[in-house]
Scaffold this motif. Sequence first.
Motif, PDB file in Angstrom:
ATOM      1  N   ALA A   2       0.847  -1.194   0.000  1.00  0.00           N
ATOM      2  CA  ALA A   2       0.000   0.000   0.000  1.00  0.00           C
ATOM      3  C   ALA A   2       0.885   1.247   0.000  1.00  0.00           C
ATOM      4  CB  ALA A   2      -0.903   0.000   1.218  1.00  0.00           C
ATOM      5  N   HIS A   3       0.551   2.158  -0.878  1.00  0.00           N
ATOM      6  CA  HIS A   3       1.286   3.416  -0.939  1.00  0.00           C
ATOM      7  C   HIS A   3       0.717   4.391   0.095  1.00  0.00           C
ATOM      8  CE1 HIS A   3       2.361   1.821  -4.897  1.00  0.00           C
ATOM      9  NE2 HIS A   3       3.472   2.476  -4.694  1.00  0.00           N
ATOM     10  N   THR A   4       1.515   5.351   0.447  1.00  0.00           N
ATOM     11  CA  THR A   4       1.083   6.392   1.375  1.00  0.00           C
ATOM     12  C   THR A   4       1.332   7.748   0.732  1.00  0.00           C
ATOM     13  OG1 THR A   4       3.236   6.638   2.449  1.00  0.00           O
ATOM     14  CG2 THR A   4       1.759   4.953   3.349  1.00  0.00           C
ATOM     15  N   ARG A   5       0.906   8.761   1.414  1.00  0.00           N
ATOM     16  CA  ARG A   5       1.082  10.115   0.892  1.00  0.00           C
ATOM     17  C   ARG A   5       2.528  10.580   0.945  1.00  0.00           C
ATOM     18  NH1 ARG A   5      -4.365  13.299   1.057  1.00  0.00           N
ATOM     19  NH2 ARG A   5      -5.779  11.551   1.137  1.00  0.00           N
ATOM     20  N   ARG A   6       3.412   9.751   1.472  1.00  0.00           N
ATOM     21  CA  ARG A   6       4.836  10.093   1.428  1.00  0.00           C
ATOM     22  C   ARG A   6       5.418   9.838   0.045  1.00  0.00           C
ATOM     23  NH1 ARG A   6       6.982   6.848   6.425  1.00  0.00           N
ATOM     24  NH2 ARG A   6       5.186   5.617   5.842  1.00  0.00           N
ATOM     25  N   THR A   7       4.684   9.080  -0.773  1.00  0.00           N
ATOM     26  CA  THR A   7       5.077   8.870  -2.170  1.00  0.00           C
ATOM     27  C   THR A   7       4.534  10.048  -2.961  1.00  0.00           C
ATOM     28  OG1 THR A   7       4.911   6.488  -1.849  1.00  0.00           O
ATOM     29  CG2 THR A   7       4.903   7.287  -4.125  1.00  0.00           C
ATOM     30  N   ALA A   8       5.393  10.761  -3.645  1.00  0.00           N
ATOM     31  CA  ALA A   8       5.023  12.015  -4.302  1.00  0.00           C
ATOM     32  C   ALA A   8       3.826  11.870  -5.242  1.00  0.00           C
ATOM     33  CB  ALA A   8       6.214  12.595  -5.058  1.00  0.00           C
ATOM     34  N   ARG A   9       3.849  10.884  -6.126  1.00  0.00           N
ATOM     35  CA  ARG A   9       2.755  10.729  -7.101  1.00  0.00           C
ATOM     36  C   ARG A   9       1.451  10.347  -6.395  1.00  0.00           C
ATOM     37  NH1 ARG A   9       0.188  12.525 -11.365  1.00  0.00           N
ATOM     38  NH2 ARG A   9      -0.589  10.917 -12.751  1.00  0.00           N
ATOM     39  N   PHE A  10       1.548   9.500  -5.381  1.00  0.00           N
ATOM     40  CA  PHE A  10       0.356   9.115  -4.631  1.00  0.00           C
ATOM     41  C   PHE A  10      -0.244  10.337  -3.953  1.00  0.00           C
ATOM     42  CE2 PHE A  10      -2.137   7.552  -1.123  1.00  0.00           C
ATOM     43  CZ  PHE A  10      -2.746   6.416  -1.631  1.00  0.00           C
ATOM     44  N   ALA A  11       0.592  11.129  -3.309  1.00  0.00           N
ATOM     45  CA  ALA A  11       0.116  12.336  -2.625  1.00  0.00           C
ATOM     46  C   ALA A  11      -0.527  13.301  -3.612  1.00  0.00           C
ATOM     47  CB  ALA A  11       1.262  13.014  -1.889  1.00  0.00           C
ATOM     48  N   GLU A  12       0.086  13.468  -4.767  1.00  0.00           N
ATOM     49  CA  GLU A  12      -0.443  14.364  -5.799  1.00  0.00           C
ATOM     50  C   GLU A  12      -1.842  13.926  -6.233  1.00  0.00           C
ATOM     51  OE1 GLU A  12       0.536  14.930 -10.496  1.00  0.00           O
ATOM     52  OE2 GLU A  12       2.248  14.856  -9.147  1.00  0.00           O
ATOM     53  N   LEU A  13      -1.997  12.637  -6.507  1.00  0.00           N
ATOM     54  CA  LEU A  13      -3.292  12.124  -6.948  1.00  0.00           C
ATOM     55  C   LEU A  13      -4.330  12.185  -5.829  1.00  0.00           C
ATOM     56  CD1 LEU A  13      -2.096   9.085  -9.067  1.00  0.00           C
ATOM     57  CD2 LEU A  13      -3.147  11.196  -9.923  1.00  0.00           C
ATOM     58  N   ALA A  14      -3.927  11.851  -4.603  1.00  0.00           N
ATOM     59  CA  ALA A  14      -4.862  11.876  -3.474  1.00  0.00           C
ATOM     60  C   ALA A  14      -5.377  13.290  -3.216  1.00  0.00           C
ATOM     61  CB  ALA A  14      -4.183  11.318  -2.221  1.00  0.00           C
ATOM     62  N   VAL A  15      -4.489  14.257  -3.262  1.00  0.00           N
ATOM     63  CA  VAL A  15      -4.897  15.654  -3.057  1.00  0.00           C
ATOM     64  C   VAL A  15      -5.842  16.105  -4.167  1.00  0.00           C
ATOM     65  CG1 VAL A  15      -4.027  18.034  -3.071  1.00  0.00           C
ATOM     66  CG2 VAL A  15      -2.920  16.305  -1.655  1.00  0.00           C
ATOM     67  N   GLU A  16      -5.583  15.669  -5.390  1.00  0.00           N
ATOM     68  CA  GLU A  16      -6.451  16.033  -6.513  1.00  0.00           C
ATOM     69  C   GLU A  16      -7.834  15.399  -6.365  1.00  0.00           C
ATOM     70  OE1 GLU A  16      -7.516  17.880 -10.174  1.00  0.00           O
ATOM     71  OE2 GLU A  16      -6.087  18.297  -8.582  1.00  0.00           O
ATOM     72  N   VAL A  17      -7.896  14.144  -5.920  1.00  0.00           N
ATOM     73  CA  VAL A  17      -9.190  13.495  -5.673  1.00  0.00           C
ATOM     74  C   VAL A  17      -9.963  14.277  -4.614  1.00  0.00           C
ATOM     75  CG1 VAL A  17     -10.333  11.432  -4.752  1.00  0.00           C
ATOM     76  CG2 VAL A  17      -8.431  11.182  -6.351  1.00  0.00           C
ATOM     77  N   GLU A  18      -9.294  14.621  -3.534  1.00  0.00           N
ATOM     78  CA  GLU A  18      -9.952  15.386  -2.466  1.00  0.00           C
ATOM     79  C   GLU A  18     -10.446  16.738  -2.962  1.00  0.00           C
ATOM     80  OE1 GLU A  18      -6.855  15.371   0.454  1.00  0.00           O
ATOM     81  OE2 GLU A  18      -7.690  13.610   1.466  1.00  0.00           O
ATOM     82  N   ARG A  19      -9.655  17.405  -3.793  1.00  0.00           N
ATOM     83  CA  ARG A  19     -10.055  18.704  -4.322  1.00  0.00           C
ATOM     84  C   ARG A  19     -11.293  18.581  -5.198  1.00  0.00           C
ATOM     85  NH1 ARG A  19     -10.411  21.259  -8.614  1.00  0.00           N
ATOM     86  NH2 ARG A  19      -9.307  19.740  -9.886  1.00  0.00           N
ATOM     87  N   ILE A  20     -11.296  17.604  -6.072  1.00  0.00           N
ATOM     88  CA  ILE A  20     -12.449  17.408  -6.958  1.00  0.00           C
ATOM     89  C   ILE A  20     -13.690  17.079  -6.134  1.00  0.00           C
ATOM     90  CG2 ILE A  20     -13.425  15.925  -8.763  1.00  0.00           C
ATOM     91  CD1 ILE A  20     -10.504  15.636  -9.831  1.00  0.00           C
ATOM     92  N   CYS A  21     -13.536  16.204  -5.158  1.00  0.00           N
ATOM     93  CA  CYS A  21     -14.672  15.866  -4.290  1.00  0.00           C
ATOM     94  C   CYS A  21     -15.187  17.108  -3.575  1.00  0.00           C
ATOM     95  CB  CYS A  21     -14.276  14.791  -3.281  1.00  0.00           C
ATOM     96  SG  CYS A  21     -14.126  13.143  -3.999  1.00  0.00           S
ATOM     97  N   HIS A  22     -14.291  17.875  -3.007  1.00  0.00           N
ATOM     98  CA  HIS A  22     -14.684  19.088  -2.283  1.00  0.00           C
ATOM     99  C   HIS A  22     -15.411  20.052  -3.225  1.00  0.00           C
ATOM    100  CE1 HIS A  22     -14.889  22.679  -0.069  1.00  0.00           C
ATOM    101  NE2 HIS A  22     -13.637  22.899   0.214  1.00  0.00           N
ATOM    102  N   ASP A  23     -14.857  20.246  -4.419  1.00  0.00           N
ATOM    103  CA  ASP A  23     -15.469  21.157  -5.390  1.00  0.00           C
ATOM    104  C   ASP A  23     -16.874  20.714  -5.793  1.00  0.00           C
ATOM    105  OD1 ASP A  23     -13.144  22.620  -5.309  1.00  0.00           O
ATOM    106  OD2 ASP A  23     -12.447  22.028  -7.315  1.00  0.00           O
ATOM    107  N   ASN A  24     -17.128  19.402  -5.707  1.00  0.00           N
ATOM    108  CA  ASN A  24     -18.439  18.862  -6.078  1.00  0.00           C
ATOM    109  C   ASN A  24     -19.337  18.601  -4.870  1.00  0.00           C
ATOM    110  OD1 ASN A  24     -18.153  18.742  -8.961  1.00  0.00           O
ATOM    111  ND2 ASN A  24     -16.657  17.132  -8.624  1.00  0.00           N
TER     112      ASN A  24
END
Length: 90
Positions: A2-24
């Motif tokens: 399992a990846h965590t947010r310490r992995t740069a690409r994982f953190a980037e994608l997770a933050v983007e998912v959260e942003r899209i969810c929040h915006d919607n």
Amino acid sequence: MAHTRRTARFAELAVEVERICHDNGVDVQPRDVDAALNARVALVAARMRIGPQAALLFAPDNVAAALAAELAAHQDATAAGHVIELDSRR
């Protein structure tokens, strides 16, 4: 693995998912975003017969939008009393 947010690409994608969810107007917990993203990475890795790290590195930018849509659908279905399985490997 399992990846965590310490992995740069994982953190980037997770933050983007959260942003899209929040915006919607979709309320998601970080642990749910992480679990959904890890499930998607594992699924793609298995299908492509590559490691999870490679699958994560090659994940297209639109994976965040797709996961946000899945999380929104899951939230809607849960509110309506339906269950949607996000982990399609089962």
